[in-house]
Design an enzyme around this catalytic site. Structure first.
Site, PDB file in Angstrom:
ATOM      1  CD1 TRP A  36       0.014  -1.098   3.321  1.00 54.59           C
ATOM      2  CD2 TRP A  36       0.240   1.132   3.293  1.00 54.59           C
ATOM      3  NE1 TRP A  36       0.651  -0.729   4.482  1.00 54.59           N
ATOM      4  CE2 TRP A  36       0.805   0.629   4.501  1.00 54.59           C
ATOM      5  CE3 TRP A  36       0.273   2.498   3.075  1.00 54.59           C
ATOM      6  CZ2 TRP A  36       1.387   1.454   5.463  1.00 54.59           C
ATOM      7  CZ3 TRP A  36       0.859   3.330   4.027  1.00 54.59           C
ATOM      8  CH2 TRP A  36       1.408   2.812   5.200  1.00 54.59           C
ATOM      9  CD  GLU A  79       6.230   4.314  12.386  1.00 56.86           C
ATOM     10  OE1 GLU A  79       7.142   4.055  11.594  1.00 56.86           O
ATOM     11  OE2 GLU A  79       5.573   3.444  12.988  1.00 56.86           O
ATOM     12  CD  GLU A 117       9.017   0.495  10.187  1.00 48.11           C
ATOM     13  OE1 GLU A 117       8.497   1.537  10.601  1.00 48.11           O
ATOM     14  OE2 GLU A 117       8.725  -0.629  10.639  1.00 48.11           O
ATOM     15  CG  HIS A 120       4.900   2.676   8.833  1.00 48.05           C
ATOM     16  ND1 HIS A 120       5.506   1.738   9.641  1.00 48.05           N
ATOM     17  CD2 HIS A 120       4.358   1.978   7.799  1.00 48.05           C
ATOM     18  CE1 HIS A 120       5.332   0.536   9.118  1.00 48.05           C
ATOM     19  NE2 HIS A 120       4.650   0.659   8.002  1.00 48.05           N
ATOM     20  CD  GLU A 170       9.681  -3.311  13.490  1.00 48.42           C
ATOM     21  OE1 GLU A 170       8.605  -3.289  12.873  1.00 48.42           O
ATOM     22  OE2 GLU A 170      10.523  -2.405  13.399  1.00 48.42           O
ATOM     23  CB  THR A 173       5.547  -0.046  16.449  1.00 48.29           C
ATOM     24  OG1 THR A 173       6.271  -1.154  15.952  1.00 48.29           O
ATOM     25  CG2 THR A 173       6.502   1.007  16.911  1.00 48.29           C
ATOM     26  CG  ASP A 202       3.432  -2.304   6.553  1.00 49.94           C
ATOM     27  OD1 ASP A 202       2.814  -3.169   5.905  1.00 49.94           O
ATOM     28  OD2 ASP A 202       3.654  -1.147   6.130  1.00 49.94           O
ATOM     29  CD  GLU A 203       5.485  -0.787  12.620  1.00 48.45           C
ATOM     30  OE1 GLU A 203       6.552  -1.388  12.418  1.00 48.45           O
ATOM     31  OE2 GLU A 203       5.407   0.458  12.631  1.00 48.45           O
ATOM     32  CG  HIS A 206       8.590  -4.739   9.590  1.00 48.02           C
ATOM     33  ND1 HIS A 206       8.369  -3.384   9.572  1.00 48.02           N
ATOM     34  CD2 HIS A 206       8.536  -5.131   8.288  1.00 48.02           C
ATOM     35  CE1 HIS A 206       8.177  -2.983   8.334  1.00 48.02           C
ATOM     36  NE2 HIS A 206       8.277  -4.022   7.537  1.00 48.02           N
TER      37      HIS A 206
END
Ligand SMILES: [Fe+2]
Ligand SMILES: [Fe+2]
Length: 334
Positions: A36, A79, A117, A120, A170, A173, A202-203, A206
């Protein structure tokens, strides 16, 4: 001294030996074509009816409380200090130190992680800018201070400690963005909810990668890995926005308090993160340890209960703290 040098050499060798394993985990980065982008989650300003889209967006964001906005600003600024995190990763022995476009698995991971990242801070910043509800200049000044002040997670250049730190962070977050999404939902802002959920996903990817990296370290050098985990816990995993200020106020303390109060990220969450990692890495069941390793194992297993007891005391203290004017909100209460 000699023992320290030997231990540093061993760690660098283990990190080198892990290259094939790291290459196998690169699928935990999403191919760029499938990622995205902020543009997908924000109102489009290109079509003729951009005013309508923007008005609809602002109607929803208008319902977000000042306290949630203040927390979101703090998350966004954290971020945005990504240059500090990438520089730190590149200082970790064996993980960093590759050429700028190197195709070493560690370099591919680090650059791919950074590139993901980077979206974000971008998406959250545009959201806040379009909402028209925050003092963007004050926010931008804080970001500049944070990057200039730097970031020190107290890992020195130790790659094992670095992988413990990233595993904790990670997951932390992911929890924070998920809880913010929940708050956006209760404020009836679907765009913000979706944004925070996408970031949290995403986090979580990760987190998965960093946890697997450290699990591999535990397999290759169990006693060294346990001692690094214990060291990190002793030093406490500092939050990355620790040096957040605007030249007049320590804004990090305020940000932490707001997040604790809104239950975006709390001392109890920290305790649960550690509990989760001890379980995921199967710390209580590790065998073939040196006597030092066994001692670290014992100490680590006792930590979650201690942190959970501390969390209770912390919650009582936070409930007594007053809300204070927040410079990011034109001094409205944060
Ligand atoms: Fe992030
Ligand atoms: Fe992250």
């Amino acid at each position: 001294m000699t023992t320290e040098i030997n231990s540093a050499n061993l760690k660098t060798a283990v990190i080198k030996e892990m290259e094939g394993f790291v290459r196998d985990q690169l699928h935990l980065l999403t191919p760029i074509e499938k990622c995205w982008q902020p543009r997908d989650l924000l109102p489009s300003l290109e079509p003729q009816n951009w005013r309508e889209a923007l008005e609809k967006f602002r109607e929803s964001s208008g319902g977000v409380s000042d306290e949630v906005l203040a927390a979101l600003v703090g998350n966004m600024i954290t971020e945005e200090a990504l240059p500090s995190y990438q520089s730190w990763l590149n200082r970790l022995s064996g993980i960093g130190g590759h050429g700028g476009t190197s195709d070493s698995p560690w370099a591919l991971w680090t650059r791919g992680w950074t590139a993901e990242e980077n979206r974000h801070g971008d998406v959250l910043k545009i959201y806040l800018y379009l909402s028209g509800k925050v003092d963007m200049r004050s926010v931008e000044v804080t970001t500049q201070y944070l990057i200039r002040n730097g970031f020190d997670p107290l890992t020195d250049n130790d790659p094992y400690e670095g992988l413990v730190y990233t595993s904790v962070q990670e997951r932390a977050t992911a929890i924070a963005h998920t809880n913010t999404a929940q708050l956006a939902r209760s404020c009836s802002d679907p765009a913000l909810e979706n944004m925070c959920r996408q970031i949290a996903r995403d986090e979580t990817r990760h987190e998965r990668a960093y946890k697997l990296f450290f699990k591999k370290v535990l397999e290759l050098d169990p006693s060294g890995a346990l001692s690094a985990f214990e060291n990190m816990m002793k030093k406490k995993v500092v939050m990355p926005g620790q040096t957040m200020e605007d030249g007049r106020h320590d804004l990090f303390a305020q940000h932490v308090l707001i997040c604790q109060r809104l239950k975006i990220y709390t001392t109890r969450d920290y305790a649960k993160v550690i509990q989760h990692l001890i379980h995921f890495w199967e710390i209580p069941h590790l065998t073939n340890l040196s006597s030092e390793g066994r001692k670290s194992q014992e100490n680590l297993c006792a930590l979650p209960d201690r942190y959970l007891r501390r969390a209770e005391r912390m919650e009582q203290m936070i409930a007594k703290q007053p809300r204070t004017p927040c410079p990011w909100l034109f001094d409205r209460l944060g």
